[in-house]
Design a protein around this motif. Structure first.
Motif, PDB file in Angstrom:
ATOM      1  N   SER A 266       0.399  -1.010   0.540  1.00  0.00           N
ATOM      2  CA  SER A 266      -0.419  -0.349   0.107  1.00  0.00           C
ATOM      3  C   SER A 266       1.208   1.424  -0.446  1.00  0.00           C
ATOM      4  CB  SER A 266      -1.089   0.395   1.128  1.00  0.00           C
ATOM      5  OG  SER A 266      -2.132  -1.382   1.211  1.00  0.00           O
ATOM      6  N   GLY A 267       0.066   2.511  -0.524  1.00  0.00           N
ATOM      7  CA  GLY A 267       0.980   3.728  -0.659  1.00  0.00           C
ATOM      8  C   GLY A 267       0.339   4.681  -0.313  1.00  0.00           C
ATOM      9  N   HIS A 268       0.258   5.576  -0.678  1.00  0.00           N
ATOM     10  CA  HIS A 268      -0.131   7.193   0.287  1.00  0.00           C
ATOM     11  C   HIS A 268      -1.499   6.996  -0.211  1.00  0.00           C
ATOM     12  CE1 HIS A 268       0.698  11.006   1.998  1.00  0.00           C
ATOM     13  NE2 HIS A 268      -0.017  11.527   1.183  1.00  0.00           N
ATOM     14  N   GLY A 269      -2.539   6.707  -0.545  1.00  0.00           N
ATOM     15  CA  GLY A 269      -3.201   6.318  -0.389  1.00  0.00           C
ATOM     16  C   GLY A 269      -4.201   4.867  -0.089  1.00  0.00           C
ATOM     17  N   VAL A 270      -3.686   4.136   1.052  1.00  0.00           N
ATOM     18  CA  VAL A 270      -3.176   3.578   1.857  1.00  0.00           C
ATOM     19  C   VAL A 270      -5.082   3.644   2.170  1.00  0.00           C
ATOM     20  CG1 VAL A 270      -2.705   4.882   4.053  1.00  0.00           C
ATOM     21  CG2 VAL A 270      -2.756   2.124   3.996  1.00  0.00           C
ATOM     22  N   ALA A 271      -6.053   4.688   3.258  1.00  0.00           N
ATOM     23  CA  ALA A 271      -6.786   4.463   3.032  1.00  0.00           C
ATOM     24  C   ALA A 271      -7.716   4.013   2.898  1.00  0.00           C
ATOM     25  CB  ALA A 271      -7.615   6.093   3.675  1.00  0.00           C
ATOM     26  N   PHE A 272      -6.867   4.277   0.715  1.00  0.00           N
ATOM     27  CA  PHE A 272      -8.725   4.238  -0.060  1.00  0.00           C
ATOM     28  C   PHE A 272      -8.326   2.841  -0.679  1.00  0.00           C
ATOM     29  CE2 PHE A 272      -6.870   9.095  -1.465  1.00  0.00           C
ATOM     30  CZ  PHE A 272      -7.955   9.312  -0.161  1.00  0.00           C
ATOM     31  N   GLN A 273      -7.111   2.080  -0.990  1.00  0.00           N
ATOM     32  CA  GLN A 273      -7.078   1.200  -1.595  1.00  0.00           C
ATOM     33  C   GLN A 273      -7.576  -0.073  -0.086  1.00  0.00           C
ATOM     34  OE1 GLN A 273      -3.054   0.286  -2.685  1.00  0.00           O
ATOM     35  NE2 GLN A 273      -2.867  -1.672  -1.904  1.00  0.00           N
ATOM     36  N   ASN A 274      -7.308   0.388   0.888  1.00  0.00           N
ATOM     37  CA  ASN A 274      -7.401  -0.914   2.039  1.00  0.00           C
ATOM     38  C   ASN A 274      -9.166  -0.228   2.644  1.00  0.00           C
ATOM     39  OD1 ASN A 274      -5.447  -1.817   1.669  1.00  0.00           O
ATOM     40  ND2 ASN A 274      -4.701  -0.192   2.526  1.00  0.00           N
ATOM     41  N   ARG A 275     -10.314   0.995   2.476  1.00  0.00           N
ATOM     42  CA  ARG A 275     -11.093   1.245   3.212  1.00  0.00           C
ATOM     43  C   ARG A 275     -12.201   0.487   3.236  1.00  0.00           C
ATOM     44  NH1 ARG A 275     -11.283  -0.149  -1.885  1.00  0.00           N
ATOM     45  NH2 ARG A 275     -13.487  -0.636  -3.372  1.00  0.00           N
ATOM     46  N   ASP A 276     -12.322  -0.886   3.501  1.00  0.00           N
ATOM     47  CA  ASP A 276     -13.019  -1.972   4.100  1.00  0.00           C
ATOM     48  C   ASP A 276     -12.759  -2.427   5.394  1.00  0.00           C
ATOM     49  OD1 ASP A 276     -14.595  -1.810   1.471  1.00  0.00           O
ATOM     50  OD2 ASP A 276     -14.091  -4.016   1.201  1.00  0.00           O
ATOM     51  N   SER A 277     -11.275  -2.108   5.017  1.00  0.00           N
ATOM     52  CA  SER A 277     -10.199  -2.590   6.404  1.00  0.00           C
ATOM     53  C   SER A 277     -10.297  -1.562   7.263  1.00  0.00           C
ATOM     54  CB  SER A 277      -8.765  -3.169   6.617  1.00  0.00           C
ATOM     55  OG  SER A 277      -9.098  -4.412   5.605  1.00  0.00           O
ATOM     56  N   VAL A 278      -9.864  -0.496   6.718  1.00  0.00           N
ATOM     57  CA  VAL A 278      -9.365   1.401   7.555  1.00  0.00           C
ATOM     58  C   VAL A 278     -10.900   1.339   8.308  1.00  0.00           C
ATOM     59  CG1 VAL A 278      -9.227   3.484   6.658  1.00  0.00           C
ATOM     60  CG2 VAL A 278      -8.082   1.668   6.213  1.00  0.00           C
ATOM     61  N   THR A 279     -11.942   1.614   7.081  1.00  0.00           N
ATOM     62  CA  THR A 279     -13.393   1.645   8.412  1.00  0.00           C
ATOM     63  C   THR A 279     -14.036   0.589   8.859  1.00  0.00           C
ATOM     64  OG1 THR A 279     -14.446   0.243   6.467  1.00  0.00           O
ATOM     65  CG2 THR A 279     -14.984   2.951   6.417  1.00  0.00           C
ATOM     66  N   GLY A 280     -13.161  -0.298   9.101  1.00  0.00           N
ATOM     67  CA  GLY A 280     -13.552  -1.025  10.347  1.00  0.00           C
ATOM     68  C   GLY A 280     -12.905  -0.963  11.715  1.00  0.00           C
ATOM     69  N   ILE A 281     -11.882  -0.662  11.247  1.00  0.00           N
ATOM     70  CA  ILE A 281     -10.289  -0.173  12.055  1.00  0.00           C
ATOM     71  C   ILE A 281     -11.630   1.023  13.720  1.00  0.00           C
ATOM     72  CG2 ILE A 281      -8.385   0.491  12.506  1.00  0.00           C
ATOM     73  CD1 ILE A 281      -7.795  -1.374  10.638  1.00  0.00           C
ATOM     74  N   ILE A 282     -11.201   2.342  11.900  1.00  0.00           N
ATOM     75  CA  ILE A 282     -11.350   3.674  12.431  1.00  0.00           C
ATOM     76  C   ILE A 282     -12.592   3.669  13.163  1.00  0.00           C
ATOM     77  CG2 ILE A 282     -12.293   5.964  11.677  1.00  0.00           C
ATOM     78  CD1 ILE A 282     -10.016   5.773   9.200  1.00  0.00           C
ATOM     79  N   THR A 283     -13.786   2.837  13.232  1.00  0.00           N
ATOM     80  CA  THR A 283     -15.354   2.440  13.614  1.00  0.00           C
ATOM     81  C   THR A 283     -14.849   2.047  15.146  1.00  0.00           C
ATOM     82  OG1 THR A 283     -16.855   2.618  11.208  1.00  0.00           O
ATOM     83  CG2 THR A 283     -17.543   2.279  13.494  1.00  0.00           C
ATOM     84  N   ARG A 284     -14.326   1.138  15.243  1.00  0.00           N
ATOM     85  CA  ARG A 284     -13.714   0.325  16.558  1.00  0.00           C
ATOM     86  C   ARG A 284     -12.800   1.401  17.264  1.00  0.00           C
ATOM     87  NH1 ARG A 284     -13.425  -3.878  12.680  1.00  0.00           N
ATOM     88  NH2 ARG A 284     -11.175  -3.569  13.126  1.00  0.00           N
ATOM     89  N   PHE A 285     -12.209   2.241  16.596  1.00  0.00           N
ATOM     90  CA  PHE A 285     -11.578   2.873  17.968  1.00  0.00           C
ATOM     91  C   PHE A 285     -12.280   4.196  18.173  1.00  0.00           C
ATOM     92  CE2 PHE A 285      -8.882   7.096  17.742  1.00  0.00           C
ATOM     93  CZ  PHE A 285      -7.550   6.987  18.270  1.00  0.00           C
ATOM     94  N   LEU A 286     -12.571   4.552  17.558  1.00  0.00           N
ATOM     95  CA  LEU A 286     -14.186   5.920  17.457  1.00  0.00           C
ATOM     96  C   LEU A 286     -15.064   5.333  18.379  1.00  0.00           C
ATOM     97  CD1 LEU A 286     -14.000   7.792  14.353  1.00  0.00           C
ATOM     98  CD2 LEU A 286     -12.990   8.208  16.728  1.00  0.00           C
ATOM     99  N   ARG A 287     -15.397   4.079  18.768  1.00  0.00           N
ATOM    100  CA  ARG A 287     -16.108   3.638  19.642  1.00  0.00           C
ATOM    101  C   ARG A 287     -16.090   3.997  21.167  1.00  0.00           C
ATOM    102  NH1 ARG A 287     -17.500  -1.623  17.728  1.00  0.00           N
ATOM    103  NH2 ARG A 287     -18.851  -1.198  15.677  1.00  0.00           N
TER     104      ARG A 287
END
Length: 288
Positions: A266-287
């Motif tokens: 993954s490059g600089h667009g890490v959040a876009f390329q891995n969006r499914d994993s990233v949204t899950g990680i962020i959602t859990r972190f912010l919960r």
């Protein structure tokens, strides 16, 4: 003021359909869009990357983030349809953002910063630690981070390469040249075209130059003492050419209790390329 107004389909508004709004703050009018419910707890304020406007957010990244909370995608002074003179220091961009957040009537927020937006987010947390509860930093680095002073050269050379090869520069800057990266880049570029109407104004060369100056200044600075002790999440690609992965370790040194995830291929667009994993990680972190 909410982005969850229901239409005849009784479905929440998607990012590609969200209206562009404006807030007066710090002697400028700053545009923003928002999604999600005002009743979803602490709002998430999202700050985008270098050379981007409101249309640069990946719909498949941001729509899931707004399923259970209010998300505000905040523009920058002098960028896109926001007026005023574009800033070339992150200290000033952060002060503008703080003024806009307070003008929206918010007293506590979480922050999501992509690349340059992560640098602004760090400065917001430093200037107004009472305003910020949790911070997500994706593809970004701290003051004095490794490789940040040469990011201008990397970016300009890659843009020229894109012109010569008829390739969108973000394809070359944000993604690896492996089969996985090439496919991710192609899908990403298609998603950015999904919004058909009410698009933001294009980025001008003067905006791009000012933001590159800001990054270079940031790279030359020594990190100040930080009073921010709230939770931090660090996300980075292992092949990031713009903000080398060593910046993730530098951020972790600044925030020893932070959660960190490095994504392979993954490059600089890490959040876009891995969006499914990233949204899950962020959602859990912010919960809460």
């Amino acid at each position: 003021m909410t982005g969850t107004r229901q239409g005849t389909s009784n479905q929440p508004v998607r990012f590609v359909d969200a209206s562009t709004r404006a807030v007066d703050a710090a002697d400028a009018t700053v545009v923003y869009r928002e999604l999600g419910s005002e009743h979803g707890g602490v709002p998430l304020v999202a700050l985008t990357h270098l050379g981007a406007n409101l249309d640069s957010w990946d719909p498949e990244l941001v729509d899931p983030l707004a399923q259970h909370r209010r998300v505000i995608f905040l523009g920058y002074r002098g960028v896109g349809a926001s007026n005023g003179t574009v800033r070339d220091r992150f200290e000033e961009m952060a002060a503008d953002a703080i003024a806009a957040i307070r003008a929206l009537g918010l007293s506590r927020v979480d922050l999501l910063g992509l690349s340059m937006g992560g640098m602004v987010a760090q400065e917001i947390a430093r200037q107004a630690p009472d305003l910020v509860e949790r911070v997500v930093l994706a593809g970004t680095g701290p003051q004095g981070g490794p490789g940040l002073t040469v990011m201008t050269g990397v970016t300009v050379r890659t843009i020229l390469r894109g012109i010569l090869t008829f390739t969108n520069p973000t394809t070359l800057l944000f993604f690896t040249r492996t089969p996985v990266g090439r496919e991710a880049a192609k899908a990403y570029q298609a998603r950015l075209k999904l919004r058909r109407t009410g698009r933001d104004k294009p980025i001008t060369p003067s905006v791009f130059r000012a933001q590159l100056r800001a990054v270079k200044r940031w790279g030359h600075q020594s990190p100040p003492a930080s009073a921010f002790t709230q939770p931090v999440l660090i996300l980075h690609g292992d092949q990031d050419r713009m903000v080398p992965v060593g910046n993730a370790d530098a951020l972790l040194a600044r925030h020893p209790g932070a959660d960190m995830q490095i994504f392979s291929d993954s490059g600089h667009g890490v959040a876009f390329q891995n969006r499914d994993s990233v949204t899950g990680i962020i959602t859990r972190f912010l919960r809460r």
